[in-house]
Design a protein around this motif. Structure first.
Motif, PDB file in Angstrom:
ATOM      1  N   ALA A  57       6.190  18.899   1.568  1.00  9.87           N
ATOM      2  CA  ALA A  57       6.553  17.481   1.593  1.00  9.87           C
ATOM      3  C   ALA A  57       5.341  16.631   1.213  1.00  9.87           C
ATOM      4  O   ALA A  57       4.188  17.015   1.455  1.00  9.87           O
ATOM      5  CB  ALA A  57       7.032  17.083   2.991  1.00  9.87           C
ATOM      6  N   PRO A  58       5.571  15.470   0.618  1.00 10.86           N
ATOM      7  CA  PRO A  58       4.444  14.564   0.364  1.00 10.86           C
ATOM      8  C   PRO A  58       3.803  14.123   1.675  1.00 10.86           C
ATOM      9  O   PRO A  58       4.491  13.938   2.683  1.00 10.86           O
ATOM     10  CB  PRO A  58       5.091  13.389  -0.368  1.00 10.86           C
ATOM     11  N   ILE A  59       2.481  13.981   1.652  1.00 13.12           N
ATOM     12  CA  ILE A  59       1.725  13.527   2.819  1.00 13.12           C
ATOM     13  C   ILE A  59       1.185  12.130   2.524  1.00 13.12           C
ATOM     14  O   ILE A  59       0.496  11.923   1.522  1.00 13.12           O
ATOM     15  CB  ILE A  59       0.564  14.483   3.144  1.00 13.12           C
ATOM     16  N   GLU A  60       1.497  11.200   3.388  1.00 13.70           N
ATOM     17  CA  GLU A  60       1.020   9.828   3.244  1.00 13.70           C
ATOM     18  C   GLU A  60       0.142   9.477   4.439  1.00 13.70           C
ATOM     19  O   GLU A  60       0.560   9.636   5.596  1.00 13.70           O
ATOM     20  CB  GLU A  60       2.191   8.838   3.164  1.00 13.70           C
ATOM     21  N   VAL A  61      -1.074   9.019   4.164  1.00 14.75           N
ATOM     22  CA  VAL A  61      -2.018   8.651   5.219  1.00 14.75           C
ATOM     23  C   VAL A  61      -2.015   7.136   5.375  1.00 14.75           C
ATOM     24  O   VAL A  61      -2.159   6.397   4.393  1.00 14.75           O
ATOM     25  CB  VAL A  61      -3.437   9.155   4.894  1.00 14.75           C
ATOM     26  N   CYS A  76       1.031  -2.967  14.490  1.00 14.45           N
ATOM     27  CA  CYS A  76       2.323  -2.273  14.368  1.00 14.45           C
ATOM     28  C   CYS A  76       3.089  -2.772  13.153  1.00 14.45           C
ATOM     29  O   CYS A  76       3.661  -1.969  12.392  1.00 14.45           O
ATOM     30  CB  CYS A  76       3.165  -2.498  15.622  1.00 14.45           C
ATOM     31  N   SER A  77       3.120  -4.084  12.957  1.00 13.89           N
ATOM     32  CA  SER A  77       3.849  -4.647  11.817  1.00 13.89           C
ATOM     33  C   SER A  77       3.307  -4.107  10.501  1.00 13.89           C
ATOM     34  O   SER A  77       4.077  -3.782   9.582  1.00 13.89           O
ATOM     35  CB  SER A  77       3.764  -6.176  11.825  1.00 13.89           C
ATOM     36  N   GLY A  78       1.986  -3.993  10.413  1.00 12.70           N
ATOM     37  CA  GLY A  78       1.391  -3.447   9.213  1.00 12.70           C
ATOM     38  C   GLY A  78       1.805  -2.006   8.970  1.00 12.70           C
ATOM     39  O   GLY A  78       2.113  -1.615   7.831  1.00 12.70           O
ATOM     40  N   LEU A  83       5.318   2.037   6.282  1.00 10.78           N
ATOM     41  CA  LEU A  83       6.316   3.110   6.339  1.00 10.78           C
ATOM     42  C   LEU A  83       7.527   2.784   5.469  1.00 10.78           C
ATOM     43  O   LEU A  83       8.046   3.650   4.742  1.00 10.78           O
ATOM     44  CB  LEU A  83       6.752   3.343   7.790  1.00 10.78           C
ATOM     45  N   ILE A  84       7.986   1.546   5.548  1.00  8.74           N
ATOM     46  CA  ILE A  84       9.139   1.149   4.748  1.00  8.74           C
ATOM     47  C   ILE A  84       8.805   1.230   3.255  1.00  8.74           C
ATOM     48  O   ILE A  84       9.580   1.753   2.441  1.00  8.74           O
ATOM     49  CB  ILE A  84       9.601  -0.275   5.115  1.00  8.74           C
ATOM     50  N   GLU A  85       7.620   0.722   2.886  1.00  9.87           N
ATOM     51  CA  GLU A  85       7.214   0.746   1.473  1.00  9.87           C
ATOM     52  C   GLU A  85       7.078   2.178   0.949  1.00  9.87           C
ATOM     53  O   GLU A  85       7.279   2.429  -0.246  1.00  9.87           O
ATOM     54  CB  GLU A  85       5.897  -0.015   1.309  1.00  9.87           C
ATOM     55  N   LEU A  86       6.732   3.117   1.844  1.00  5.91           N
ATOM     56  CA  LEU A  86       6.542   4.516   1.447  1.00  5.91           C
ATOM     57  C   LEU A  86       7.815   5.337   1.662  1.00  5.91           C
ATOM     58  O   LEU A  86       7.768   6.565   1.707  1.00  5.91           O
ATOM     59  CB  LEU A  86       5.373   5.117   2.231  1.00  5.91           C
TER      60      LEU A  86
END
Length: 357
Positions: A57-61, A76-78, A83-86
């Motif tokens: 799976a792709p890994i996003e940091v 949290c909002s950031g 998460l939504i953008e990714l």
């Protein structure tokens, strides 16, 4: 160290962490693996962790700023927006790699995004290993008020790899060890005395064993009372005063710069032990032993009479309060406690006078 397997979550140790993690990933087949770090864990911990992570799976940091002052809804909002953008979805996996701020905030973010996705804690500080990552409490501060917003939701697993402790300065190890001492005070006199014998020697062969025992103590308390109706309140020993001290210092950052959570809790332990002698029968001998433990920390926190009144004011927001009354956990003896103790405010003032002396 044998893994701790509970009904809804597991705690793994050492090399077993990575076998269990990769087995879980192979079964889940997550759409994306998100890893939350701060700048410290990105620099010191991410590379060795990622080297052992097996996934197609792709890994996003996602990186956040380090420090308690960033444990808030804005952060949290950031993370939610990232998460939504990714393209986070319900089959994503969220991993919190860091200390108590990262695991507290990360667990809250994961438990609420898309109404909850699977998450895993990988604590990298001693405080997070023995306290923040165990038991499913996730949340953030509201202004200077500690842990006012959050949920109780355990991760699917917590991975405790003591190798990460080599990245920490001694001050951070002492900070985390104070929660270990607290576990002895509320639950196990023999463990408390073993911690005293350690004498802050974090290179000792027994240190990892004491970490393991501390996690067992906390896990057993949590299992007996997951939603903090009774026994779990005992884990707040030293925290009614300690959290109020933290809140005061957060609202007056020049007053006590870089105060660590464990240092505030240690001061809380001293004051609440004095209250225990007055109200619940803690012996003078036990109080003296606790005072000697605190003196060995050489913290030297100082507060004026005006500071103390402000700290007492912050206690009004403690989560254990009922009908406006501040409720304390107090000791009958080392290893035995009472919950929901109401204390006269003048006794609290006197406790601070004793501490300051």
């Amino acid at each position: 160290m044998t893994s701790i397997i509970n009904e809804n979550y597991a705690i793994h140790f050492g090399d077993e962490c990575y076998r269990a993690l990769n087995e879980f990933i192979a079964v889940k087949k997550p759409s994306t693996v998100f890893v939350l770090v701060d700048e410290n864990t990105m620099e010191h911990c991410y590379a060795p962790f990622a080297a052992k992570l097996e996934t197609v799976a792709p890994i996003e940091v996602i990186e956040i700023d380090a420090g308690e002052e960033f444990k808030n809804i804005d952060t949290c909002s950031g993370v939610w927006n990232a998460l939504i953008e990714l393209n986070c979805d319900r089959n994503s996996l969220f991993i919190s790699l860091g200390g108590g701020v990262v695991t507290d905030l990360g667990g809250f973010v994961a438990a609420t995004i898309k109404r909850g996705i699977d998450f895993i804690h990988v604590p990298t500080s001693l405080l997070a290993m023995v306290d923040a990552s165990i038991g499913g409490k996730n949340g953030v501060d509201l202004g200077p008020l500690k842990n006012q917003v959050g949920v109780i939701q355990p991760p699917v697993m917590t991975l405790v790899d003591p190798k990460f402790l080599s990245t920490l300065p001694e001050q951070q190890l002492r900070n985390g060890s104070i929660e270990m001492f607290k576990h002895g005070l509320i639950a196990d006199r023999a463990y408390w005395e073993n911690m005293l014998e350690l004498d802050f020697d974090f290179s000792s062969d027994t240190f990892e064993s004491l970490i393991y025992q501390s996690i067992i103590i906390k896990n057993d308390v949590v299992l007996s009372d997951p939603f903090e109706k009774d026994a779990r309140k005992s884990l707040n020993y030293g925290h009614t005063v300690g959290h109020a001290i933290e809140s005061y210092c957060m609202s007056n950052p020049k007053q006590q710069e870089e105060l660590l959570h464990g240092e505030a809790v240690a001061a809380g332990i001293i004051i609440e032990s004095y209250l225990s002698q007055l109200n619940t029968g803690l012996s003078k001998k036990d109080l003296k032993q606790i005072e000697e433990f605190y003196e060995a920390l050489e913290l030297g926190l100082k507060f004026s009479a005006s500071d103390v009144e402000q700290i007492i004011g912050f206690m009004a927001h403690d989560k254990k309060n009922v009908n406006g009354e501040v409720r304390f956990v107090l000791l009958n003896a080392i290893g035995s406690y009472q919950t929901d103790c109401v204390v006269d405010v003048q006794e609290i003032r006197n406790g601070f006078k004793l501490y300051l002396s």
